[in-house]
Design a protein around this motif. Sequence first.
Motif, PDB file in Angstrom:
ATOM      1  N   ALA A   1       1.056  -1.197  -0.068  1.00  0.00           N
ATOM      2  CA  ALA A   1       0.083   0.160  -0.071  1.00  0.00           C
ATOM      3  C   ALA A   1       0.965   1.175   0.073  1.00  0.00           C
ATOM      4  O   ALA A   1       1.864   1.139   0.590  1.00  0.00           O
ATOM      5  CB  ALA A   1      -0.870  -0.202   1.306  1.00  0.00           C
ATOM      6  N   LEU A   2       0.497   2.295  -0.691  1.00  0.00           N
ATOM      7  CA  LEU A   2       1.016   3.574  -0.716  1.00  0.00           C
ATOM      8  C   LEU A   2       0.318   4.533  -0.134  1.00  0.00           C
ATOM      9  O   LEU A   2      -0.873   4.777  -0.362  1.00  0.00           O
ATOM     10  CB  LEU A   2       1.357   3.892  -2.132  1.00  0.00           C
ATOM     11  CG  LEU A   2       2.296   2.976  -2.962  1.00  0.00           C
ATOM     12  CD1 LEU A   2       2.534   3.516  -4.358  1.00  0.00           C
ATOM     13  CD2 LEU A   2       3.578   2.441  -2.305  1.00  0.00           C
ATOM     14  N   GLY A   3       0.941   5.701   0.769  1.00  0.00           N
ATOM     15  CA  GLY A   3       0.261   6.625   1.206  1.00  0.00           C
ATOM     16  C   GLY A   3       0.762   7.814   0.814  1.00  0.00           C
ATOM     17  O   GLY A   3       2.085   8.093   0.796  1.00  0.00           O
ATOM     18  N   PHE A   4      -0.110   8.687   0.300  1.00  0.00           N
ATOM     19  CA  PHE A   4       0.220   9.885  -0.278  1.00  0.00           C
ATOM     20  C   PHE A   4      -0.378  11.340   0.354  1.00  0.00           C
ATOM     21  O   PHE A   4      -1.445  11.172   1.062  1.00  0.00           O
ATOM     22  CB  PHE A   4      -0.451   9.940  -1.929  1.00  0.00           C
ATOM     23  CG  PHE A   4       0.200   8.952  -2.507  1.00  0.00           C
ATOM     24  CD1 PHE A   4       1.366   9.000  -3.478  1.00  0.00           C
ATOM     25  CD2 PHE A   4      -0.759   7.841  -2.557  1.00  0.00           C
ATOM     26  CE1 PHE A   4       1.825   8.180  -4.050  1.00  0.00           C
ATOM     27  CE2 PHE A   4      -0.201   6.792  -3.688  1.00  0.00           C
ATOM     28  CZ  PHE A   4       0.946   6.951  -4.412  1.00  0.00           C
ATOM     29  N   ASP A   5       0.320  12.472   0.144  1.00  0.00           N
ATOM     30  CA  ASP A   5      -0.130  13.692   0.222  1.00  0.00           C
ATOM     31  C   ASP A   5      -1.041  13.830  -0.945  1.00  0.00           C
ATOM     32  O   ASP A   5      -0.317  14.171  -1.847  1.00  0.00           O
ATOM     33  CB  ASP A   5       0.889  14.909   0.770  1.00  0.00           C
ATOM     34  CG  ASP A   5       0.209  16.119   0.480  1.00  0.00           C
ATOM     35  OD1 ASP A   5      -0.818  16.356   0.659  1.00  0.00           O
ATOM     36  OD2 ASP A   5       1.030  17.140   0.289  1.00  0.00           O
ATOM     37  N   PHE A   6      -2.274  13.797  -0.885  1.00  0.00           N
ATOM     38  CA  PHE A   6      -3.045  13.824  -2.047  1.00  0.00           C
ATOM     39  C   PHE A   6      -4.009  14.978  -2.295  1.00  0.00           C
ATOM     40  O   PHE A   6      -4.618  15.410  -1.368  1.00  0.00           O
ATOM     41  CB  PHE A   6      -3.892  12.501  -2.225  1.00  0.00           C
ATOM     42  CG  PHE A   6      -4.571  12.394  -3.376  1.00  0.00           C
ATOM     43  CD1 PHE A   6      -4.281  11.879  -4.672  1.00  0.00           C
ATOM     44  CD2 PHE A   6      -5.980  12.494  -3.513  1.00  0.00           C
ATOM     45  CE1 PHE A   6      -4.651  11.566  -5.843  1.00  0.00           C
ATOM     46  CE2 PHE A   6      -6.831  12.254  -4.725  1.00  0.00           C
ATOM     47  CZ  PHE A   6      -6.192  11.743  -5.734  1.00  0.00           C
ATOM     48  N   GLY A   7      -4.309  15.169  -3.404  1.00  0.00           N
ATOM     49  CA  GLY A   7      -5.314  16.457  -3.875  1.00  0.00           C
ATOM     50  C   GLY A   7      -5.464  16.798  -5.342  1.00  0.00           C
ATOM     51  O   GLY A   7      -4.985  15.564  -5.990  1.00  0.00           O
ATOM     52  N   LYS A   8      -6.214  17.469  -5.631  1.00  0.00           N
ATOM     53  CA  LYS A   8      -6.458  17.797  -6.977  1.00  0.00           C
ATOM     54  C   LYS A   8      -5.307  18.139  -7.892  1.00  0.00           C
ATOM     55  O   LYS A   8      -5.471  18.189  -9.197  1.00  0.00           O
ATOM     56  CB  LYS A   8      -7.427  18.967  -7.296  1.00  0.00           C
ATOM     57  CG  LYS A   8      -8.878  18.593  -6.710  1.00  0.00           C
ATOM     58  CD  LYS A   8      -9.922  19.673  -7.322  1.00  0.00           C
ATOM     59  CE  LYS A   8     -11.412  19.219  -7.011  1.00  0.00           C
ATOM     60  NZ  LYS A   8     -11.850  18.949  -5.376  1.00  0.00           N
TER      61      LYS A   8
END
Length: 370
Positions: free
Chosen positions: A290-297
């Motif tokens: 699994a990969l965890g990201f700082d995510f957004g548009k």
Amino acid sequence: MTLSIWNHRGPVTGPWTKKQGETLTLGFIGGSITDGRPRHNWPEPVTAWIVEQLPGVHIAVENAGIGATGSDLGSLRAERDLIDRGTELVFVEFAVNDYDEPVEKRGRTLEGLLRKLLADPKREVVLVYTYIQSMYEYMMKDEKPPIIAQYEAIAEHYGLSSVWMGLHALDEVKRGHMRWEEWLPDGLHPTNRGSYSYGTSVIRFLAAERERSLTEAEAASWLERRQTAMEKPLDPRNWQSASLVELTDVQTTGPWVLRRLNGIPWIDRTLETAAVGAKLSFTFHGRGVALGFDFGKTSAEFRYRLDGGEWQTEVRERPDWVGTDGWFRLSILALDLEIGDHTCEIEVIHGKSSNCNGTNFRLGLIGQLP
């Protein structure tokens, strides 16, 4: 069936043994309903009550609640955000954010998180359940929603007490003590009044626990019960052994930077690029990754392949409420590989989604899954 707000199983004794000058470290983990940033969520009245009850004891709080995250990510960050910070009494709230997860997966992730916390026999853990509208029909018929029944079975196995905060709030509405819009103005997230209702249910639980009297034999029996449960998990493939791959062990091609992420303390550091075509690779051990990201548009998409197989493209939804970044989002690439060593290769691409407005690839976590 008569539903119960409070289920007193394993006792909560640690806080009441603290002496003046000692420190009690509280832990909270869950989603946006537990997140400490709004400063009005239910951990606030609970903490205030404990401070009042224990004059002279130093109260430390580790609130690891993060909006839009579930027990899968929770189990991967338990060490850093709760265990390594010395938490002694931990409240776990994931029934809302885990609600739409597959039954088998959410059972594994929650049990794994609990087993990590319970590995220290001195740490006390309480499950708490909030409310989502999908639970309404069950609760109005005095039935447990399936996720509550599932999580109560896990609590029963490990002898963990639980507080059904959502049932307490719904009961207040049914008795005319609180209006629905005071509880859930947007249908899901309580503000001051609803959070106080949630907190009150936990305070009543803790007050009862403080008055609870156990003989030495009863206390020993509870510890033995926990030990037996730890030796015989409900699901042998729970995520207790889920662990992290160090970002410094990742191989990169192209312009990458390992950067301290000051704005999101739960992520700490990210391995990041904004270059389409940049690549990385790493090895992991287990059945999944699994990969965890700082995510957004403004986040990039990516394609990946495992063990040299076919390339697959990740296409992630970007709801209207998502900002340009700031969502600690988990992407599970595999769950059911043959257990062993595997390789993962990733290439950064621009997403096809109409609201993919950037190419920021900010990787904050790599989890290897049992």
